[in-house]
Design an enzyme around this catalytic site. Structure first.
Site, PDB file in Angstrom:
ATOM      1  N   SER A  44       1.015  -1.134  -0.291  1.00  0.00           N
ATOM      2  CA  SER A  44       0.162  -0.117  -0.369  1.00  0.00           C
ATOM      3  C   SER A  44       1.119   1.025  -0.132  1.00  0.00           C
ATOM      4  O   SER A  44       1.742   0.818   0.723  1.00  0.00           O
ATOM      5  CB  SER A  44      -0.587  -0.100   1.433  1.00  0.00           C
ATOM      6  N   TYR A  47      -2.988  -0.331  10.379  1.00  0.00           N
ATOM      7  CA  TYR A  47      -2.804  -1.107   8.887  1.00  0.00           C
ATOM      8  C   TYR A  47      -0.925  -0.558   9.018  1.00  0.00           C
ATOM      9  O   TYR A  47      -0.975  -0.790   8.154  1.00  0.00           O
ATOM     10  CB  TYR A  47      -3.252  -0.071   8.499  1.00  0.00           C
TER      11      TYR A  47
HETATM   12  N1  LIG Z   1      -8.884  -1.246  -1.127  1.00  0.00           N
HETATM   13  C1  LIG Z   1      -7.900  -0.309  -0.720  1.00  0.00           C
HETATM   14  O1  LIG Z   1      -8.018   1.433  -1.030  1.00  0.00           O
HETATM   15  C2  LIG Z   1      -6.700  -0.091  -1.227  1.00  0.00           C
HETATM   16  C3  LIG Z   1      -5.317   0.383  -1.320  1.00  0.00           C
HETATM   17  C4  LIG Z   1      -4.257   0.126  -0.874  1.00  0.00           C
HETATM   18  C5  LIG Z   1      -3.900  -1.908  -0.909  1.00  0.00           C
HETATM   19  N2  LIG Z   1      -4.814  -2.187  -0.339  1.00  0.00           N
HETATM   20  C6  LIG Z   1      -4.856  -3.776  -0.416  1.00  0.00           C
HETATM   21  O2  LIG Z   1      -4.938  -4.667  -0.720  1.00  0.00           O
HETATM   22  C7  LIG Z   1      -5.194  -6.255  -1.288  1.00  0.00           C
HETATM   23  C8  LIG Z   1      -6.537  -6.181  -1.777  1.00  0.00           C
HETATM   24  O3  LIG Z   1      -7.911  -5.791  -0.912  1.00  0.00           O
HETATM   25  P1  LIG Z   1      -8.452  -5.218  -1.411  1.00  0.00           P
HETATM   26  O4  LIG Z   1      -8.333  -3.818  -1.588  1.00  0.00           O
HETATM   27  O5  LIG Z   1      -8.986  -5.825  -2.917  1.00  0.00           O
HETATM   28  O6  LIG Z   1      -9.983  -5.235  -0.456  1.00  0.00           O
HETATM   29  P2  LIG Z   1     -10.763  -6.539  -0.030  1.00  0.00           P
HETATM   30  O7  LIG Z   1     -11.260  -6.289  -1.305  1.00  0.00           O
HETATM   31  O8  LIG Z   1     -11.497  -6.403   1.410  1.00  0.00           O
HETATM   32  O9  LIG Z   1      -9.639  -7.744  -0.859  1.00  0.00           O
HETATM   33  C9  LIG Z   1      -9.740  -8.125   0.122  1.00  0.00           C
HETATM   34  C10 LIG Z   1      -9.368  -9.972   0.389  1.00  0.00           C
HETATM   35  O10 LIG Z   1      -8.682 -10.780   1.208  1.00  0.00           O
HETATM   36  C11 LIG Z   1      -9.083 -11.820   1.834  1.00  0.00           C
HETATM   37  N3  LIG Z   1      -8.458 -12.196   3.527  1.00  0.00           N
HETATM   38  C12 LIG Z   1      -8.780 -10.671   4.072  1.00  0.00           C
HETATM   39  N4  LIG Z   1      -8.109 -11.564   5.434  1.00  0.00           N
HETATM   40  C13 LIG Z   1      -7.642 -12.425   4.856  1.00  0.00           C
HETATM   41  C14 LIG Z   1      -7.850 -14.213   5.638  1.00  0.00           C
HETATM   42  N5  LIG Z   1      -7.039 -14.194   7.049  1.00  0.00           N
HETATM   43  N6  LIG Z   1      -7.308 -15.116   4.983  1.00  0.00           N
HETATM   44  C15 LIG Z   1      -7.344 -15.376   3.755  1.00  0.00           C
HETATM   45  N7  LIG Z   1      -8.101 -14.305   2.802  1.00  0.00           N
HETATM   46  C16 LIG Z   1      -8.116 -13.038   3.438  1.00  0.00           C
HETATM   47  C17 LIG Z   1     -10.666 -11.731   1.910  1.00  0.00           C
HETATM   48  O11 LIG Z   1     -11.232 -12.131   1.502  1.00  0.00           O
HETATM   49  P3  LIG Z   1     -11.917 -12.952   2.516  1.00  0.00           P
HETATM   50  O12 LIG Z   1     -13.053 -12.305   3.210  1.00  0.00           O
HETATM   51  O13 LIG Z   1     -13.255 -13.952   1.715  1.00  0.00           O
HETATM   52  O14 LIG Z   1     -11.126 -13.915   3.060  1.00  0.00           O
HETATM   53  C18 LIG Z   1      -9.949 -10.527   0.108  1.00  0.00           C
HETATM   54  O15 LIG Z   1     -10.573 -11.411  -1.076  1.00  0.00           O
HETATM   55  C19 LIG Z   1      -4.994  -5.674   1.266  1.00  0.00           C
HETATM   56  O16 LIG Z   1      -4.151  -6.254   1.539  1.00  0.00           O
HETATM   57  C20 LIG Z   1      -5.358  -4.320   1.085  1.00  0.00           C
HETATM   58  O17 LIG Z   1      -4.384  -3.724   2.193  1.00  0.00           O
HETATM   59  C21 LIG Z   1      -5.823  -1.738  -0.395  1.00  0.00           C
END
Ligand SMILES: NC(=O)c1ccc[n+]([C@@H]2O[C@H](COP(=O)([O-])OP(=O)(O)OC[C@H]3O[C@@H](n4cnc5c(N)ncnc54)[C@H](OP(=O)(O)O)[C@@H]3O)[C@@H](O)[C@H]2O)c1
Length: 257
Positions: A134, A147
């Site tokens: 991130s 975070y």
């Molecule tokens: N959205 C943003 O603004 C943003 C910005 C920068 C970085 N990120 C990073 O991008 C990555 C993906 O996030 P996203 O934005 O796509 O969010 P998201 O839509 O909430 O997706 C998160 C994914 O991680 C899985 N997950 C969470 N905890 C888990 C666990 N303990 N074991 C296995 N799977 C787990 C969830 O699946 P289940 O709930 O089915 O387990 C889901 O598939 C994350 O690392 C986040 O920190 C996001």
């Protein structure tokens, strides 16, 4: 006629958002994709829609990760995308259980997958690891210490691994997104969907496919090319917490992504 087996990819966090979009592109590129997340129903949908193989598990479950690695051949690609945030309090009010969840998922989960799969990649003589950290991995913001510290640690782990892989053909890539429209903020603020939705007020966030395209581009470079850290933000975001909002300006310094 015998067909060449498809290269293997493992994607964590594939049930939603960036991981799901990345899975779509990897399938299009011809990979046999194994997808990991906790929600089995979402993985079953992906199996139906994309022909992937689902593994419902927690990335922080060491025994489950090791069992998965033992069952699979060396993947050509590992994408560590599972992760998230919990809460948004100042340091002095921090909830240790929220910290624990973020460190378990974002840091330990990545470590367990790297530890289980990278030696297999080394043995196979090729492999690419993409870890989605991130902009919070290098720009801390108030009210987001759990975070941001976990993303800093995940980034340090990734950079250390890259250093340790020097001399091997294994590529280690870090992708650092700004605000992306996913379930992230709804998972972060489960009791306040308005607060989650307000993160996107008046700006054009990245879409999951924008980040997935960057990941796909990095993976598809020739083996001697490593895009080692990719920072990708919405044009409406100049720095972490610095956003341009056309209406409302509800969260000019909102919590980090
Ligand atoms: N959205 C943003 O603004 C943003 C910005 C920068 C970085 N990120 C990073 O991008 C990555 C993906 O996030 P996203 O934005 O796509 O969010 P998201 O839509 O909430 O997706 C998160 C994914 O991680 C899985 N997950 C969470 N905890 C888990 C666990 N303990 N074991 C296995 N799977 C787990 C969830 O699946 P289940 O709930 O089915 O387990 C889901 O598939 C994350 O690392 C986040 O920190 C996001």
């Amino acid at each position: 006629m015998t067909s060449t087996p498809r290269p293997l990819a493992v994607v964590t966090g594939a049930s939603s958002g960036i991981g799901r979009a990345t899975t779509e592109l990897l399938c299009k590129s011809g990979y046999a994709v194994h997808v990991v997340a906790r929600r089995a129903d979402r993985l079953a949908e992906l199996e139906d829609q994309l022909g992937v193989t689902g593994h419902a598990m927690d990335v922080a479950d060491s025994a489950a990760v090791d069992a998965l690695a033992s069952a699979l051949d060396a993947p050509a690609v590992l994408v560590n995308c599972a992760g998230g945030a919990r809460g948004g309090d100042p340091v002095v009010d921090a909830d240790p259980s929220a910290w624990e969840w973020m460190w378990q998922t974002n840091v330990l989960g990545t470590l367990l997958f790297d530890r289980a799969f990278v030696p297999k990649m080394k043995q196979a003589g090729r492999g690419t690891v993409v870890t989605v950290t991130s902009v919070a991995a290098f720009e801390p913001l108030p009210n987001s210490s759990g975070y941001s510290t976990s993303k800093h640690a995940q980034s340090a782990l990734t950079q250390t691994l890259r250093s340790e892989m020097l001399g091997s053909p294994i590529r280690i890539i870090e992708v650092c997104p700004g605000i992306v429209r996913t379930e992230f903020f709804h998972q972060r603020y489960p009791d306040s969907p308005e607060r989650a939705d307000a993160m996107y007020d008046g700006l054009a966030p990245l879409e999951p496919m924008d980040v997935a395209r960057a990941i796909d581009f990095a993976i598809s470079q020739p083996p001697h090319v490593t895009l080692d850290r990719i920072v990708i933000r919405p044009t409406d975001q100049a720095g972490h917490g610095r956003t341009h909002r056309r209406t409302g300006n509800a969260h000019p310094e909102g919590p980090p992504q």
